[in-house]
Structures are given as C-alpha cells and as structure tokens.
Design a protein around this motif. Structure first.
Motif: not given
Length: 317
Positions: A15-30, A32-40
């Motif tokens: 929500a803060d970054t408005g982007s899965l790519h930027q959120a993944a960078r902030r969280l230190g994950v890839s 694809p893994s963040l996308t999978t986590q969100l889908q779950r």
C-alpha cells in the motif's frame, strides 16, 4: 492460512509503495515470492485486497478496511521490538550512545566525523535507508534517536505524532546530472526544455522522488521516457549519455559528468532532522549544519546559488 505480522507488513508495504516490485525491494524479498504471498492472503480473505493496474497496485474497499486495522498492529509490534532492543543495547553498552538514520546525502561523512570529535566516548551508529518513511518509523519505534531526511516538494512526509522536527533547509534545489558531451553541459544553467528528448532516470524506491519529477515534468508539458533504477545505475548511464538524472546540489565535481542547476529550480526538497520527544539534539543539529556548510562550500555552483539566495548556509563554519 493464519495471518502473521509479516503478512500484515507485506500488505502495508504494498500500500505504501503502490507497487509489488518496490514493496518487494523494501521487504528484501523477490517480487514473485511477494506476489505468491499476496495471493495466499487474498485467498484466505476470500476477495482481492489490491487492484492490479498498469500504474501499480491500489487497495480495494476491503483492502482499505484491512489496512486500517493492520497498521496499528504492525506499528505496535515494531515499537515493542524496538523498545526491547533499545533496553538490551543500553544494558550491554553501559555508556552514552547515539543512533543516527539518514537518507542518502553527501554530508553524512562529515557529520559523523564531527560528531565523533564533539561527543567522545559516545557509541555512534548509522543506518542509511532510501525510504524516509522507514527511518521516521524507526525513530517513532525507538530504534533510532534521530533521522536526517528529505521531503520532496509536493509530496509531504507522514511524520508520526510526537516526533520533533528541525528544518535544516526549507527548500534545497535539485540539480541535474548529465554527460560531459551533452549539448546542455556547456551552459551554466539548464532549462527543462533542453532535456525534453532525454531519458530521465529516477529511483522510485525513494519516497516521493518519482511523483515529484512527474509533477514537474507534467507542469512543463514534457513527457520524456523514464527509466527506474538506483543511484549507482543512474550515474553509470548518465556518464554514457544514456540518461539524465536529478541529483543533490552538494554533489562534488566529476571529470566524467556535469552537474548543473535547473532554471527556476523546479525540483526541490526540504531537509529535516527528526528526533524522539525530549531528545537533546542541539549538538547533533549543530554538527549537521556545519557538515552541510562544508559540503555546500565544495560544490561551486551550489555555493553560488546559496549566496545568490542569501542563505546563511553559504558561509563556512
């Protein structure tokens, strides 16, 4: 699936970054893994929490409701952990300490050097982060004592309640970096129109940077191609003539790159020192100001800009 704090952190980052790519960078994950986590997470909720659009991710009505309850929980957990770590560190060290945070800045080295002289015997630590919001959150949670951050003009930073703010500079102009053989490199001041056909490079993980640049270019009626990347990548592309990029006016001279002010100073940031309530920041702020004066004095174009605007920061400490 049971929701955990890490899942709530992921939702807040998206929500803060408005982007899965930027959120993944902030969280230190890839991504694809963040996308999978969100889908779950969405599967466990039975509905979408974010609407995927061409320009990024936007919370749905359900997503906003979940986020309104998730943020206090995430902040509370961060505060709990931060306070516990602070107590443990204080018990181990037994001496004075100063935990500094900063967004990228040319003044950090001089600031630290001055603080070590000014505060002998103090255990001084440094955390540098591209996200001013993350640093402010760390101050609020007790993980940092002070943070030196910049706020992009037109993109206000959400400063947590209770934190103290001291303004180092209300409006610092952002200069432009371009290759030495760029047609505008020989000018003392560059117009935005001179860069209309160039690729612009910005780091979207820096809070407000992309929005600030987009606002200024749009107001000038320009729509140049934009590349997204970090500062190191930007510098290498600028040198090769593949892009131009906004930069701090304190940037030192380089043989392979030109740093020039923009006419009218359309891009600007506000420089802030933010601290915890009750913290004595006089020495910290004083040495930050002195370090900034030094850095500004080494950048000839910026020093002239400060003199022209009669800024007290134009005078060396």
């Amino acid at each position: 699936m049971e929701l955990e704090v890490r899942h709530l952190k992921a939702l807040c980052a998206i929500a803060d970054t408005g982007s899965l790519h930027q959120a993944a960078r902030r969280l230190g994950v890839s991504q694809p893994s963040l996308t999978t986590q969100l889908q779950r997470i969405e599967k466990s909720m039975g509905a979408e929490l974010f609407r995927r659009e061409r320009t990024g991710c936007r919370p749905t009505l359900l997503g906003r409701a979940v986020l309104s309850r998730a943020r206090p929980l995430v902040d509370g957990m961060s505060a709990l952990v931060g306070a516990a770590v602070a107590e443990a560190e204080a018990a181990r060290s037994g001496g004075p300490r100063l935990r500094i945070g900063s967004t990228a800045s040319r003044v950090i080295g001089g600031w630290l050097r001055r603080l070590r002289v000014r505060l002998p015997g103090t255990d001084i630590s440094l955390r540098v982060d591209v996200s001013a919001r993350a640093l402010l959150g760390a101050v609020a949670a007790g993980r940092l004592d002070v943070a030196f951050v910049h706020e992009v003009e037109g993109c206000p930073l959400p400063v947590p309640d209770g934190l103290r703010q001291r303004v180092l500079l209300d409006r610092e102009p952002q200069f432009i970096s371009l290759s030495r053989d760029h047609p505008a490199a020989g000018r003392s001041v560059v117009d935005l129109d001179d860069l209309a056909t160039d690729r612009w490079m910005v780091d979207p993980s820096v809070d407000g940077e992309w929005d600030g640049v987009r606002r200024v270019l749009g107001a000038a009626g320009l729509d140049p191609p934009v590349l997204h990347g970090d500062y190191l990548t930007a510098a290498s592309l600028v040198v090769l003539g593949e892009a131009v990029a906004p930069c701090q006016p304190t940037s030192g001279p380089r043989d392979d790159m030109a740093i020039r002010p923009l006419r009218g100073d359309p891009l600007a940031v506000r420089l802030l020192l933010v601290s915890r309530p009750g913290a004595d920041t006089d020495a910290v702020y004083g040495e930050l100001e002195a370090a900034y004066r030094e850095a500004a004095g080494r950048a000839a174009d910026y020093h002239r800009w400060l003199l022209r605007h009669r800024s007290p920061l134009a005078h060396l400490p």
